[in-house]
Design an enzyme around this catalytic site. Structure first.
Site, short mmCIF file in Angstrom:
data_model
loop_
_atom_site.label_atom_id
_atom_site.label_comp_id
_atom_site.label_asym_id
_atom_site.label_seq_id
_atom_site.Cartn_x
_atom_site.Cartn_y
_atom_site.Cartn_z
N THR A 41 0.85 -1.20 0.00
CA THR A 41 0.00 0.00 0.00
C THR A 41 0.88 1.25 0.00
O THR A 41 1.92 1.30 0.65
CB THR A 41 -0.94 0.02 1.21
N HIS A 71 -9.03 -3.21 8.56
CA HIS A 71 -10.17 -2.29 8.46
C HIS A 71 -10.30 -1.73 7.04
O HIS A 71 -11.40 -1.67 6.48
CB HIS A 71 -10.00 -1.16 9.47
N GLU A 273 -9.46 2.83 14.55
CA GLU A 273 -9.29 4.00 13.69
C GLU A 273 -10.26 5.11 14.13
O GLU A 273 -11.45 4.86 14.31
CB GLU A 273 -9.57 3.64 12.23
#
Length: 298
Positions: A41, A71, A273
């Site tokens: 990523t 997530h 988060e």
């Protein structure tokens, strides 16, 4: 045997971590996969974008990362009509969702057990058009995540969550809220409202029994100031003790559809988060994503 799989790696992990864990797991994975694509990523939200656009092209998604990466991936996969199977190789600080699935915390052992394991269809929560796998919470849970010291997290790992929790739980401030649980309204106050699908937070197993991530239900807990003190005592205990809070300290409900509102907007913690706020409409999507799990805990 899987024809095609995608491994997504948290780009924030160091090059040595990535190289080491690819070397440890590549032989195990490729003995079960004909073609494996590896992608790192590049920015926050990248994994979600990749899976929204390309997830349907793969039979298996392998996540090498922690709860934040999971997530992101869940938010990319949950909206797909037919999500592919998911394999989590725990590479984060707490790895709560992987712990709930009984995935070994050693990455090589995780790969071995999952490639020889079975499939479990796990419920996923929606919240204002976003998704979560493990939990949604306001109050102490959000404050704890927000207060984690970055240096502590890098040096101490999961211990940093415990230290933040102990500091945050010392003088909790109660707040008012309104909950609607499958159409029934509850008005109350507390220091934490926790809506859980999984049973691990901060690498610690929640002391609440009966939490199952594939039964179609959320477990909803309202924690008062007295309950916060008991949780703090539980977290610091050298040996586990019988969890027996008073009904006024921790209130427990089960629901499939939850609405949560507060007099003033409050930050919410979703799988660790912090980016959502109240009010929230939260629904359970039963058996939404297939995860690989060990046949038996290792």
């Amino acid at each position: 045997m899987y024809e095609k799989a995608l491994m997504l790696i948290n780009g924030n992990a160091g090059p040595s971590f990535i190289q080491k864990n690819i070397e440890l797991t590549a032989g195990i994975l490729t003995s079960h996969i004909e073609e494996m694509v590896i992608r790192k990523t590049l920015y926050k939200g990248h994994a979600e974008e990749v899976l929204q656009e390309e997830g349907h092209e793969y039979q298996l998604i392998i996540i090498l990362g922690g709860d934040g990466t999971v997530h992101e991936c869940v938010n990319g996969l949950a909206a797909l009509e037919h999500p592919p199977k998911v394999c989590i190789l725990p590479g984060g600080t707490c790895n709560d969702f992987a712990r709930m699935l009984a995935v070994p915390q050693n990455i090589k052992r995780a790969a071995e057990s999952l490639m020889n394991g079975t499939t479990r269809y796990i419920d996923i929560g929606t919240m204002n058009e976003r998704f979560f796998a493990n939990f949604y919470g306001i109050g102490l849970i959000a404050q704890t995540s927000e207060n984690i010291n970055g240096d502590w997290k890098n040096k101490l790992g999961k211990v940093s969550y415990l230290l933040s929790a102990l500091q945050t739980f010392t003088n909790p401030e109660p707040f008012g809220f309104e909950l609607t649980l499958d159409g029934e309204t509850v008005e109350d106050e507390g220091v934490m409202v926790l809506i859980v699908n999984g049973n691990f937070i901060g690498a610690s197993q929640l002391p609440f029994p009966g939490i199952v991530a594939d039964d179609g239900w959320f477990n909803v807990f309202i924690v008062s100031q007295g309950g916060a003190s008991l949780l703090r005592e539980y977290l610091t205990a050298k040996n586990p003790f019988a969890w027996d809070p008073k009904p006024t300290d921790v209130k427990h409900y089960q629901a499939r559809h939850v609405k949560l509102d507060t007099p003033q907007q409050m930050k919410a913690d979703t799988d660790g988060e912090i980016y959502m706020k109240t009010p929230a409409a939260i629904d359970n999507l039963p058996s939404r994503i297939p995860f690989l799990v060990p046949d038996a805990p290792m």
